[in-house]
Structures are given as C-alpha cells and as structure tokens.
Design a protein around this motif. Structure first.
Motif, PDB file in Angstrom:
ATOM      1  N   TYR A   1     -37.694  -2.866  82.188  1.00 48.77           N
ATOM      2  CA  TYR A   1     -38.871  -2.537  81.380  1.00 48.77           C
ATOM      3  C   TYR A   1     -40.117  -3.189  81.976  1.00 48.77           C
ATOM      4  O   TYR A   1     -40.671  -4.137  81.410  1.00 48.77           O
ATOM      5  N   PRO A   2     -40.580  -2.725  83.133  1.00 50.14           N
ATOM      6  CA  PRO A   2     -41.722  -3.378  83.781  1.00 50.14           C
ATOM      7  C   PRO A   2     -42.990  -3.386  82.939  1.00 50.14           C
ATOM      8  O   PRO A   2     -43.753  -4.353  82.973  1.00 50.14           O
ATOM      9  N   GLN A   3     -43.227  -2.335  82.159  1.00 47.44           N
ATOM     10  CA  GLN A   3     -44.431  -2.300  81.331  1.00 47.44           C
ATOM     11  C   GLN A   3     -44.355  -3.304  80.188  1.00 47.44           C
ATOM     12  O   GLN A   3     -45.348  -3.941  79.831  1.00 47.44           O
ATOM     13  N   VAL A   4     -43.179  -3.445  79.603  1.00 48.83           N
ATOM     14  CA  VAL A   4     -42.993  -4.442  78.548  1.00 48.83           C
ATOM     15  C   VAL A   4     -43.168  -5.844  79.114  1.00 48.83           C
ATOM     16  O   VAL A   4     -43.823  -6.701  78.504  1.00 48.83           O
ATOM     17  N   ALA A   5     -42.604  -6.081  80.290  1.00 52.75           N
ATOM     18  CA  ALA A   5     -42.735  -7.398  80.924  1.00 52.75           C
ATOM     19  C   ALA A   5     -44.195  -7.720  81.214  1.00 52.75           C
ATOM     20  O   ALA A   5     -44.662  -8.843  80.975  1.00 52.75           O
ATOM     21  N   ALA A   6     -44.942  -6.735  81.721  1.00 56.38           N
ATOM     22  CA  ALA A   6     -46.362  -6.952  82.008  1.00 56.38           C
ATOM     23  C   ALA A   6     -47.134  -7.245  80.728  1.00 56.38           C
ATOM     24  O   ALA A   6     -48.020  -8.109  80.704  1.00 56.38           O
TER      25      ALA A   6
ATOM     26  N   PRO B   1     -38.650 -10.033  75.537  1.00 59.34           N
ATOM     27  CA  PRO B   1     -37.701  -9.736  74.457  1.00 59.34           C
ATOM     28  C   PRO B   1     -36.261  -9.806  74.956  1.00 59.34           C
ATOM     29  O   PRO B   1     -35.985  -9.632  76.146  1.00 59.34           O
ATOM     30  N   ALA B   2     -35.363 -10.057  74.033  1.00 62.24           N
ATOM     31  CA  ALA B   2     -33.938 -10.030  74.355  1.00 62.24           C
ATOM     32  C   ALA B   2     -33.486  -8.584  74.491  1.00 62.24           C
ATOM     33  O   ALA B   2     -34.072  -7.666  73.897  1.00 62.24           O
ATOM     34  N   LEU B   3     -32.444  -8.375  75.292  1.00 65.06           N
ATOM     35  CA  LEU B   3     -31.861  -7.046  75.459  1.00 65.06           C
ATOM     36  C   LEU B   3     -30.445  -7.047  74.912  1.00 65.06           C
ATOM     37  O   LEU B   3     -29.718  -8.046  75.000  1.00 65.06           O
ATOM     38  N   THR B   4     -30.032  -5.917  74.356  1.00 60.50           N
ATOM     39  CA  THR B   4     -28.653  -5.775  73.920  1.00 60.50           C
ATOM     40  C   THR B   4     -27.760  -5.546  75.133  1.00 60.50           C
ATOM     41  O   THR B   4     -28.236  -5.338  76.254  1.00 60.50           O
ATOM     42  N   ALA B   5     -26.466  -5.555  74.913  1.00 60.35           N
ATOM     43  CA  ALA B   5     -25.522  -5.318  76.008  1.00 60.35           C
ATOM     44  C   ALA B   5     -25.696  -3.926  76.596  1.00 60.35           C
ATOM     45  O   ALA B   5     -25.372  -3.705  77.772  1.00 60.35           O
ATOM     46  N   GLU B   6     -26.238  -3.000  75.801  1.00 63.70           N
ATOM     47  CA  GLU B   6     -26.457  -1.632  76.287  1.00 63.70           C
ATOM     48  C   GLU B   6     -27.816  -1.462  76.953  1.00 63.70           C
ATOM     49  O   GLU B   6     -28.173  -0.375  77.396  1.00 63.70           O
TER      50      GLU B   6
ATOM     51  N   ARG C   1     -32.098 -13.375  83.515  1.00 62.90           N
ATOM     52  CA  ARG C   1     -32.547 -12.745  82.273  1.00 62.90           C
ATOM     53  C   ARG C   1     -33.970 -12.203  82.413  1.00 62.90           C
ATOM     54  O   ARG C   1     -34.286 -11.112  81.923  1.00 62.90           O
ATOM     55  N   ARG C   2     -34.824 -12.964  83.105  1.00 61.45           N
ATOM     56  CA  ARG C   2     -36.208 -12.535  83.288  1.00 61.45           C
ATOM     57  C   ARG C   2     -36.280 -11.284  84.169  1.00 61.45           C
ATOM     58  O   ARG C   2     -36.999 -10.328  83.853  1.00 61.45           O
ATOM     59  N   LEU C   3     -35.535 -11.288  85.267  1.00 59.93           N
ATOM     60  CA  LEU C   3     -35.562 -10.148  86.180  1.00 59.93           C
ATOM     61  C   LEU C   3     -34.988  -8.889  85.538  1.00 59.93           C
ATOM     62  O   LEU C   3     -35.461  -7.782  85.807  1.00 59.93           O
ATOM     63  N   LEU C   4     -33.990  -9.054  84.697  1.00 60.79           N
ATOM     64  CA  LEU C   4     -33.382  -7.884  84.060  1.00 60.79           C
ATOM     65  C   LEU C   4     -34.422  -7.152  83.201  1.00 60.79           C
ATOM     66  O   LEU C   4     -34.494  -5.909  83.208  1.00 60.79           O
TER      67      LEU C   4
ATOM     68  N   LEU D   1     -46.553   0.653  72.848  1.00 64.06           N
ATOM     69  CA  LEU D   1     -45.842   0.098  74.001  1.00 64.06           C
ATOM     70  C   LEU D   1     -44.472   0.732  74.121  1.00 64.06           C
ATOM     71  O   LEU D   1     -44.035   1.078  75.228  1.00 64.06           O
ATOM     72  N   ARG D   2     -43.785   0.931  73.001  1.00 61.82           N
ATOM     73  CA  ARG D   2     -42.472   1.543  73.045  1.00 61.82           C
ATOM     74  C   ARG D   2     -42.529   2.968  73.596  1.00 61.82           C
ATOM     75  O   ARG D   2     -41.630   3.426  74.294  1.00 61.82           O
ATOM     76  N   LEU D   3     -43.606   3.682  73.286  1.00 65.67           N
ATOM     77  CA  LEU D   3     -43.738   5.048  73.772  1.00 65.67           C
ATOM     78  C   LEU D   3     -43.876   5.127  75.274  1.00 65.67           C
ATOM     79  O   LEU D   3     -43.575   6.149  75.885  1.00 65.67           O
ATOM     80  N   ARG D   4     -44.336   4.027  75.888  1.00 70.65           N
ATOM     81  CA  ARG D   4     -44.498   4.021  77.345  1.00 70.65           C
ATOM     82  C   ARG D   4     -43.251   3.532  78.065  1.00 70.65           C
ATOM     83  O   ARG D   4     -43.193   3.570  79.277  1.00 70.65           O
TER      84      ARG D   4
END
Length: 229
Positions: A194-199, A209-214, A186-189, A225-228
């Motif tokens: 989203y490397p910038q979000v993870a950083a 954050p959680a991700l949807t199936a899509e 889950r962490r690697l996904l 942050l979303r814009l990047r």
C-alpha cells in the motif's frame, strides 16, 4: 480498488526471501543501463539494499532495463566510498572488491555465505586505488578471451548469483522473512502493498496500519485514501 489476495501473496512471497546481509556498493557506476541492470540482478537474487557513490553532478536515472526493480531494491546514496566502506564494515559485512591485484582470488574460491558486500567500479577505470586497497578481499572473474574485462552489470550478476548458489547449497536462504529484521519487514510489507497509504502515514506522522494475514488493512482510514488503494 482493494489489493487482490494473489498480489499480496506475491509481494509477501518476495519479501520473505529478501536478504539484508547481501549487498553491492557501486562506485561511480552512473550509466543508466548499468545501474538498471545491476538493480534488476539484485532483485532477482533477493538483495534488499544496494549502495551507490555517484560522480559529482551525476543524477541517478534508470531505463527500461530495470523493469521496475528500483521499486523493490532500496538504493542508498553514499557521500563517498571510504565512509560507505566503514558503515558496511560496522554492520558486519565482509567486503569483496573486483580488482586484478596480486592478492586477488578467483571468485569461486571465496565464501559468500556470511554478510557479503560486493564493491564494483565503473568498467572504464574500475575501482579507485584507495577503494581497492580498502576492501577485505580482492577478487576476479577468470576469462579466457582476448578481452579481460566484463561489463560491470554482468560482473555484478555473476557474483550475486554465485552468492545465491552458495547460500542455497548451505541451506541459508530465507523463506519466511527471516532475512529481514522484523520491524523493517512489517514496514516494508505496508510500503510495498500500500504505497499510497504508507506515504500518507509518513506525511501525517502516524504509524503504519496493521495488516491482516490476508493483506487487508486492519483499521479504518479516510474514505478518500481507501478509494486510492
């Protein structure tokens, strides 16, 4: 720009086939070309982690040979080979070292279907004596030419693809992420998608954050942050 669905599918498909129980330990393999080529082979067969013991003062650098594979294979620096061998053994790995000794086996006679670590040294001098004596099984790649050694990146590729072949024949290749521990998956996904979000999450000391199936982020984040993304 949001992550395209086909990009997320590609990332998830690669992660689904990654294996935590196949790795390499590189002893003083510091030439950028060789290090890059080995990581590229690791990525090609589904290796998730690689380990390296560098010579003092040697920086680990990559060249175009890597083709960006260093972003998808985690390279773990180790302080020394004895410590690295102990850690791998404690994690359940059987350790195979490329070394022409009296007890060395043809690599095709070895079983790589279980947790496997290949230890390779710089092609000029090979494994240190203490390292060669510390592996569980020495192995060699038979050659019939005048030269009796291979480039270390070529040797690594041969061994890794033999491990892949054996596991495929035994029906042991992961296809749905079972080769990676669930929490790490889950962490690697998130980190891959989203490397910038993870950083940002790491800087803020907050959970990913959680991700949807899509592959969409399932919670509100700061607009900048979303814009990047």
């Amino acid at each position: 720009m949001p992550l395209l669905p086909r990009r997320f599918e590609r990332i998830q498909g690669v992660l689904n086939r990654r294996m935590e129980n196949l790795t390499v330990l590189l002893e003083h393999v510091d030439k950028p070309h060789n290090l890059s080529a080995i990581l590229r082979s690791c990525d090609a067969v589904g290796v998730l982690d690689a380990h390296v013991v560098s010579l003092p003062g040697r920086a680990r650098t990559f060249n175009d040979t890597a083709k960006g594979s260093q972003k998808w294979v985690s390279l773990h620096p180790q302080e020394g080979t004895p410590t690295a061998l102990t850690r791998l053994r404690d994690q359940g790995f059987r350790i195979f070292g490329t070394h022409l000794g009296v007890n060395a086996l043809d690599y095709r006679q070895c079983d790589f279907t279980g947790p496997t670590a290949f230890v390779l040294g710089a092609e000029k001098w090979g494994l240190a004596e203490a390292t060669a004596n510390g592996v569980d099984q020495a192995l060699f790649i038979p050659m019939i030419g005048m030269v009796q050694s291979l480039n270390v990146s070529v040797a690594a590729a041969i061994l890794l693809f033999e491990a892949l072949r054996q596991r495929q024949a035994a029906g042991l290749l992961p296809t749905q992420g079972e080769g990676v521990a669930p929490e790490r998956y889950r962490r690697l996904l998130v980190e891959w998608a989203y490397p910038q979000v993870a950083a940002w999450c790491r800087r803020e000391g907050r959970p990913y954050p959680a991700l949807t199936a899509e592959g969409e982020i399932a919670e509100e984040l700061p607009r900048t942050l979303r814009l990047r993304c």
